[in-house]
Design an enzyme around this catalytic site. Structure first.
Site, PDB file in Angstrom:
ATOM      1  N   PHE A  65      40.765 -23.759 -82.169  1.00 59.30           N
ATOM      2  CA  PHE A  65      40.923 -23.110 -81.137  1.00 59.30           C
ATOM      3  C   PHE A  65      42.331 -22.579 -80.789  1.00 59.30           C
ATOM      4  O   PHE A  65      42.531 -21.315 -80.723  1.00 59.30           O
ATOM      5  CB  PHE A  65      40.285 -23.666 -79.819  1.00 59.30           C
ATOM      6  N   LYS A 105      41.972 -29.146 -92.319  1.00 60.83           N
ATOM      7  CA  LYS A 105      40.712 -29.956 -92.788  1.00 60.83           C
ATOM      8  C   LYS A 105      39.659 -29.412 -92.723  1.00 60.83           C
ATOM      9  O   LYS A 105      38.619 -29.606 -93.601  1.00 60.83           O
ATOM     10  CB  LYS A 105      41.011 -31.502 -92.398  1.00 60.83           C
ATOM     11  N   VAL A 110      28.419 -30.722 -64.101  1.00 59.26           N
ATOM     12  CA  VAL A 110      29.724 -30.947 -63.513  1.00 59.26           C
ATOM     13  C   VAL A 110      29.956 -32.472 -63.256  1.00 59.26           C
ATOM     14  O   VAL A 110      29.058 -33.092 -62.537  1.00 59.26           O
ATOM     15  CB  VAL A 110      30.088 -30.034 -62.288  1.00 59.26           C
ATOM     16  N   TYR A 111      30.894 -32.901 -63.814  1.00 59.58           N
ATOM     17  CA  TYR A 111      31.334 -34.339 -63.832  1.00 59.58           C
ATOM     18  C   TYR A 111      31.639 -34.589 -62.353  1.00 59.58           C
ATOM     19  O   TYR A 111      32.312 -34.121 -61.623  1.00 59.58           O
ATOM     20  CB  TYR A 111      32.303 -34.695 -64.389  1.00 59.58           C
ATOM     21  N   THR A 125      49.789 -32.416 -75.523  1.00 61.33           N
ATOM     22  CA  THR A 125      48.972 -32.011 -74.164  1.00 61.33           C
ATOM     23  C   THR A 125      49.364 -32.682 -72.875  1.00 61.33           C
ATOM     24  O   THR A 125      50.452 -33.712 -72.984  1.00 61.33           O
ATOM     25  CB  THR A 125      47.433 -32.703 -74.511  1.00 61.33           C
ATOM     26  N   ASP A 126      49.215 -32.116 -71.827  1.00 59.57           N
ATOM     27  CA  ASP A 126      49.530 -32.733 -70.425  1.00 59.57           C
ATOM     28  C   ASP A 126      48.898 -34.065 -70.333  1.00 59.57           C
ATOM     29  O   ASP A 126      49.346 -34.821 -69.253  1.00 59.57           O
ATOM     30  CB  ASP A 126      49.492 -31.950 -69.399  1.00 59.57           C
ATOM     31  N   GLU A 127      47.943 -34.337 -71.115  1.00 55.58           N
ATOM     32  CA  GLU A 127      47.003 -35.570 -70.748  1.00 55.58           C
ATOM     33  C   GLU A 127      47.719 -36.645 -71.039  1.00 55.58           C
ATOM     34  O   GLU A 127      47.467 -37.821 -70.498  1.00 55.58           O
ATOM     35  CB  GLU A 127      45.725 -35.502 -71.467  1.00 55.58           C
ATOM     36  N   LYS A 177      47.462 -38.988 -78.576  1.00 58.19           N
ATOM     37  CA  LYS A 177      48.351 -37.831 -78.744  1.00 58.19           C
ATOM     38  C   LYS A 177      49.918 -38.481 -78.198  1.00 58.19           C
ATOM     39  O   LYS A 177      50.793 -38.156 -78.576  1.00 58.19           O
ATOM     40  CB  LYS A 177      47.864 -36.592 -77.817  1.00 58.19           C
ATOM     41  N   TYR A 184      41.651 -40.411 -76.620  1.00 56.05           N
ATOM     42  CA  TYR A 184      42.473 -39.233 -76.883  1.00 56.05           C
ATOM     43  C   TYR A 184      43.882 -39.007 -76.614  1.00 56.05           C
ATOM     44  O   TYR A 184      44.670 -38.871 -77.324  1.00 56.05           O
ATOM     45  CB  TYR A 184      41.594 -37.804 -76.458  1.00 56.05           C
TER      46      TYR A 184
END
Length: 357
Positions: free
Chosen positions: A11, A33, A215-216, A133-135, A163, A159
């Site tokens: 993406f 890949k 929606v979680y 990522t900001d995560e 990272k 994840y």
């Protein structure tokens, strides 16, 4: 410049390559890949450019990566290849460890060998740009707190932990070996060509089919949303002008609750797609609250002041303008979505690669 982009069929990677080929004179080698999230159809508009090349390779295959580096002779590596879906990391963390940690290690070693053998002038100009990522920062509990480049790491999911590990490896290769690196940590991206398992495209496509809009939890989780084309501009800015060894946070200045994002999509669809599926009076009636994911962070928010002060980058899109562009793109490209959903993009991809072989 000659830029090697890993994960360029994903993406963010495909948005970056479309920007590079469409708006600059740079040459690009896309090394991907082609996992489930890699879609060469996202690059259809630029695939015939003489400044663009594609190589199918795993970043964990150091020998193949080294061959690509020797053949293409890049001035910079922009490393986006990663497993990136939180839910998938919870169900199966092994792939995230393999790609995001071990793959980054192999790429760093291939890059280090390549860089060390460059002529002095090219060696001084070379950059290894790691996109993260900001995560990795975990979540924010206060309503006014923001992630800065010095916020301690506290990842919550497999994840984000993978990272975070890759970020540390990149910085260690700079500190130990002198590899000229740049690191960027971005907030939630959205925009055209987003894989349909992600929140915004999932909601758009489910709504058009009259399916529930999941929606979680209570939907009050807050994210800072960054239009992917703004992100692509920021990445090129950092790679071209950023200071070696520095980290730059890239945010959209668009904090939104998840439930408000979903409602915003529903409102846009009322305007842009008023012909609803049978039995649906309002798109918003399809909203369905589901059990929250384990370890779900409550709030992310980026302080993007450093990249604005030092490099002059600010996002061009507001969340409202970017979301309208996104919804409109999906409405106009339902065939692309269908091919991703039914897997035909992968079957044709494999056929094309066999023909090339």
């Amino acid at each position: 410049m000659r830029l090697l982009v890993t994960g360029g069929a994903g993406f963010i990677g495909s948005a970056l390559i479309r920007h590079l080929i469409g708006n600059t004179d740079h040459q690009v080698l896309n090394l991907d890949k082609l996992t489930y999230a890699g879609n060469l159809e996202s690059l259809r508009e630029i695939e015939d450019s003489p400044r663009y090349r594609f190589v199918q390779a795993d970043i964990g295959d150091r020998e193949r990566v080294s061959e690509a580096l020797s053949e293409f002779e890049p001035d910079a590596i922009m490393h986006l290849a990663a497993e990136s879906h939180v839910d998938r990391s919870i169900d199966g963390p092994a792939e995230f460890i393999q790609t995001n940690i071990l793959g980054t290690y192999q790429l760093l070693e291939a890059a280090r060998t390549y860089w060390q053998n460059l002529p002095a002038e090219r060696k001084a100009a070379f950059r290894f740009h790691h996109i993260s990522t900001d995560e990795v920062y975990g979540d924010l509990h206060g309503v006014d707190d923001l992630f800065t480049e010095t916020t301690p790491y506290a990842p919550s999911s497999p994840y984000s932990a993978s990272k975070a590990s890759s970020d540390h490896l990149v910085r260690a290769w700079h500190r130990t070996y002198g590899l000229p690196v740049l690191v960027t940590n971005c907030s939630n991206n959205y925009g055209p060509y987003h894989f349909p398992e992600k929140l915004i495209p999932l909601v758009i496509l489910n709504a058009l089919e009259g399916k529930p809009l999941p929606v979680y939890g209570d939907g009050l989780q807050v994210r800072d949303w960054l239009f992917v084309e703004d992100h692509a501009r920021a990445l090129l800015k950092v790679c071209s002008e950023g200071a070696v060894g520095e980290t730059y946070n890239i945010g959209g200045h668009n904090e939104q609750k998840n439930i408000d994002v979903v409602r915003g999509i529903c409102s846009l669809l009322e305007d842009l797609a008023p012909q609803k599926p049978a039995g649906v009076d309002r798109y918003e009636d399809l909203i369905t609250f589901v059990r929250d994911r384990p370890g779900h962070d409550l709030r992310y928010a980026i302080d993007a002041g450093k990249i604005q002060r030092e490099l002059g980058w600010v996002p061009e899109e507001t969340f409202q303008s970017g979301l309208r562009k996104t919804v409109r793109w999906y409405l106009e490209n339902l065939e692309w979505c269908r091919r991703v959903q039914d897997g035909s993009y992968q079957r044709e991809r494999l056929g094309a690669l066999e023909a090339l072989a």
